[in-house]
Design an enzyme around this catalytic site. Structure first.
Site, PDB file in Angstrom:
ATOM      1  CG  MET A  46      -9.358 -16.912  15.888  1.00  0.00           C
ATOM      2  SD  MET A  46      -8.653 -18.577  16.026  1.00  0.00           S
ATOM      3  CE  MET A  46      -9.591 -19.453  14.771  1.00  0.00           C
ATOM      4  CB  SER A 120     -16.358 -19.233  17.075  1.00  0.00           C
ATOM      5  OG  SER A 120     -15.342 -20.200  17.015  1.00  0.00           O
ATOM      6  CD  GLN A 121     -11.658 -16.494  20.019  1.00  0.00           C
ATOM      7  OE1 GLN A 121     -10.846 -17.424  19.958  1.00  0.00           O
ATOM      8  NE2 GLN A 121     -11.262 -15.229  19.911  1.00  0.00           N
ATOM      9  CG  ASP A 238     -17.499 -27.108  13.742  1.00  0.00           C
ATOM     10  OD1 ASP A 238     -16.332 -26.926  13.338  1.00  0.00           O
ATOM     11  OD2 ASP A 238     -18.128 -26.265  14.395  1.00  0.00           O
ATOM     12  CG  HIS A 294     -16.945 -23.241  13.224  1.00  0.00           C
ATOM     13  ND1 HIS A 294     -17.421 -23.673  14.442  1.00  0.00           N
ATOM     14  CD2 HIS A 294     -16.306 -22.082  13.466  1.00  0.00           C
ATOM     15  CE1 HIS A 294     -17.076 -22.811  15.386  1.00  0.00           C
ATOM     16  NE2 HIS A 294     -16.404 -21.834  14.816  1.00  0.00           N
TER      17      HIS A 294
END
Length: 314
Positions: A46, A120-121, A238, A294
């Protein structure tokens, strides 16, 4: 030369991996019939784009320098990097996955198979590619901080994205499962509300579907089992993914948002909706921990644990 990289997928990057531009390996220099290493697909997270030299571009450069003659294709969803960035927030995920599948199928360097790394995504998006688009074959899937059971809480948004992310946070809190929001806001499509499990399952147009939570799609299950390895990296500190256990397919127990349950104790695993139980038995699942917040990636660890074991094994 390299120590670590922080790929903050919203806002300003905290570490610049290099001040120089990176050179992309082109298909003209890549012989798919030779003994060159398997090509690699990257999908950013993102608020990032395919080719930013201080984030995913830096990762691409590091891979190219660490694996001689490797071909790396960083997915761009849109006509340019700006649109790619915008689409990471605002384009229907199912449409994004379809575009990714088309790009992968059209790349002649990938015709004999490839490895995939999602950040991530991008981790759960590439899993959808593996489940929906088995040709050309994805061999190894590495997910860095992917939210495979979704999120229940929107991440902090530093830097220039703060106001924009505040707006998205309000949309999610007020109506993640409203049809318009589901169809047009990326993060709503993997929003998983443990207090309203029935509504999540009924109205989630992406995550609940690829997790086989309603209709049990045997094709998804069979395609995912074709992976040689599925590597899930969870970041120990995270503070962006809520809960971080989603990075290992864990999540909150239904009906509350405090106690988490690990993958092995979920119906998804016990009833083997996606074949993960069988893959685990066959030692295809790998649960790795990376120390830090993260997408704080120590590149020495990356080379030792990921490149040497899954991307360029000796």
């Amino acid at each position: 030369m390299y120590a670590s990289i922080v790929i903050v997928t919203v806002g300003v990057l905290c570490f610049v991996i290099t001040a120089k531009s990176y050179a992309e390996v082109t298909i003209g220099n890549y012989d798919v019939t030779s003994k060159n290493p398997l090509p690699i697909i990257l999908w950013h997270g993102m608020g990032d784009s395919c080719c930013n030299p201080i984030s995913i571009g830096g990762v691409q450069k590091f891979l190219e320098e660490s694996i001689p003659n490797v071909y790396v294709h960083s997915l761009e969803i849109g006509k340019n990097e700006l649109i790619d960035f915008e689409n990471s927030y605002l384009m229907n995920v199912n449409e994004q996955v379809s575009i990714a599948c088309t790009k992968i199928a059209a790349d002649p360097a990938l015709r004999n198979g490839y490895n995939a790394i999602g950040f991530s995504q991008g981790g759960q998006f590439l899993r959808a590619v593996a489940q929906r688009c088995p040709n050309p074959p994805m061999k190894n899937l590495i997910s860095f901080g992917g939210q495979h059971q979704g999120v229940y809480g929107f991440p902090r948004c530093p830097g220039e994205s703060e106001k924009f992310c505040d707006y998205i946070r309000r949309l999610l809190n007020e109506g993640a499962y409203v049809s318009w929001v589901q169809n047009h806001l990326v993060q709503a499509e993997y929003w998983h509300d443990p207090l309203h499990e029935d509504e999540y399952k009924a109205k989630s147009i992406f995550l609940a579907e690829i997790n086989n939570e309603n209709v049990k799609n045997e094709t998804y299950k069979n395609n995912l089992k074709k992976l040689e390895n599925f590597v899930m990296v969870m970041f120990t500190e995270d503070k962006m993914v809520d809960p971080k256990e989603s990075e290992w397919f864990g999540f909150y127990k239904p009906g509350q948002a405090k106690e988490t349950v690990k993958l092995q104790d979920t119906p998804l695993y016990q009833e083997d909706w996606l074949g993960l139980k069988e893959m685990d038995k066959n030692k295809k699942l790998h649960f790795l921990q990376a120390i830090g917040d993260h997408l704080q990636i120590d590149l020495n660890w990356f080379k030792q644990e990921i490149i040497n074991n899954f991307l360029n094994p000796k």
